[in-house]
Design a protein around this motif. Structure first.
Motif, PDB file in Angstrom:
ATOM      1  N   LEU A 114      28.911  79.355  26.665  1.00  0.00           N
ATOM      2  CA  LEU A 114      27.658  79.731  27.314  1.00  0.00           C
ATOM      3  C   LEU A 114      27.267  81.149  26.925  1.00  0.00           C
TER       4      LEU A 114
ATOM      5  N   TRP B 236      19.352  78.481  28.278  1.00  0.00           N
ATOM      6  CA  TRP B 236      20.383  77.427  28.189  1.00  0.00           C
ATOM      7  C   TRP B 236      20.270  76.478  29.386  1.00  0.00           C
TER       8      TRP B 236
ATOM      9  N   GLN C 272      17.272  74.301  29.170  1.00  0.00           N
ATOM     10  CA  GLN C 272      17.484  73.249  28.174  1.00  0.00           C
ATOM     11  C   GLN C 272      18.269  72.081  28.762  1.00  0.00           C
TER      12      GLN C 272
END
Length: 370
Positions: free
Chosen positions: A292, A302, A305
């Motif tokens: 991450l 992130w 997404q």
């Protein structure tokens, strides 16, 4: 249009079944929850002498309580089929579980499908709306150490401070492994319009089946529970390794719940069982925490997404009735989750026997005193 005799019988049977199920649920709560509390009151000396053993026993009782909730749906024909990664492989590691939120039945679904994942249920921590504190199960969650979060911009910053303090105080001292949260911050039907307006304003994708996640709680959890690394080794040496149970938070489990025709189960349906038997589908993807991004903006992208992927997964599911295969697979593989009826009956029997035992004890002392 006249109602036929067969239709009247069917409605009558459904109503009778719902009434009996509701009576059973009430009785179940009246014996199980007080028994859980009373057992733990009696075990307070053990908490002082051997805290680890106390929280182990509490975790077992907590898992049994969640199994009782699961049994209400299981016996109504509400079952679960799982897709994607096999989360049993990481059941002994620390993980953060991100779940989309459509209705109250999502929590019941998780209570069911995580029952066969090793020690996960007894060692998990839930993040839930503060209103849950005032339900029949609130006292159980308070004792177990779950965190109740207040929604709304006015409370946001203070709640994140409280969450950090809560994690530092309870997460590892009670040997928790998985932490479950719903990053959307509310039900889909309540947040969809606001989320879509925000997406339009900020040039983000238009989502119908999920909403854009809120970021605060996820960021706090990662900052608090991930062990800092220095050259591949946890910073702080042996002391940190011991305190963090060696590795800290290792995985993010992206969990997507899908209901046939997009019609979610709610807690009323789960309890009363008036809906026809339904298969809920749960899809998992596992991400290593070490992969991450650390920067807030990159982490935000992130997380966004992940929910865009959830949107695509759910779109595919509603169009085809199945989730798409994982990358590298030619065909999606599903796994039917099962519970043992004998085990569920055993737990329910123990709950009612415990309730009877505590009633006899209190009745004895009442007669002795009065």
């Amino acid at each position: 249009m006249a109602v036929t005799l067969e239709q009247a019988r069917r409605v009558g049977y459904t109503c009778l079944k719902a009434l009996l199920r509701f009576a059973f649920m009430v009785a179940n709560n009246l014996v199980a929850i007080p028994s859980y509390v009373l057992y733990l009151i009696m075990l307070q000396p053990l908490r002082v002498l051997d805290s680890e053993s106390f929280w182990y026993i509490e975790g077992v009782l907590f898992k049994w309580l969640l199994a009782m909730v699961a049994s209400w749906g299981w016996w109504a024909g509400y079952t679960v089929v799982e897709w994607g990664d096999d989360v049993k492989a990481v059941s002994e590691d620390e993980a953060m579980v991100l779940v989309n939120h459509q209705a109250t039945g999502d929590v019941c679904t998780l209570m069911m499908c995580l029952q066969d994942k090793g020690t996960v249920v007894r060692q998990m921590m839930w993040l839930m709306d503060h209103i849950f504190k005032y339900t029949n199960f609130g006292i159980v969650s308070l004792i177990h150490g779950d965190f109740f979060i207040r929604q709304g911009r006015a409370h946001r910053d203070h709640q994140l401070v409280l969450l950090k303090e809560h994690l530092e105080k309870y997460y590892r001292s009670r040997n928790r492994k998985w932490i479950v949260l719903f990053p959307e911050g509310g039900f889909l039907r309540k947040r969809r319009e606001t989320s879509q307006a925000f997406a339009k304003k900020n040039n983000l994708p238009f989502l119908k089946h999920v909403t854009l996640p809120r970021l605060g709680a996820t960021q706090v959890i990662l900052k608090t529970l991930v062990v800092p690394q220095e050259n591949g080794t946890p910073a702080g040496g042996d002391a940190v390794i011991k305190e963090s149970k060696a590795k800290g938070l290792q995985w993010v489990i992206d969990t997507t719940i899908a209901y046939p025709k997009g019609e979610p189960l709610d807690i009323q349906t789960w309890i009363l069982g008036y809906r026809q038997p339904t298969v809920t589908h749960v899809h998992y993807r596992i991400f290593p925490v070490k992969d991450l991004p650390a920067e807030p903006e990159a982490l935000t992208n992130w997380l966004y997404q992940r929910f865009i992927e959830k949107e695509n997964l759910l779109t595919h599911f509603y169009e085809t009735g199945a989730f798409p295969p994982l990358q590298g697979q030619t065909k999606a593989i599903s796994r039917e989750m099962t519970l043992s009826n004998l085990w569920l009956v055993g737990i329910q029997s123990l709950a009612f026997l415990s309730g009877g035992m505590w009633y006899c004890i209190f009745r004895y002392f009442y007669h002795c005193l009065f």
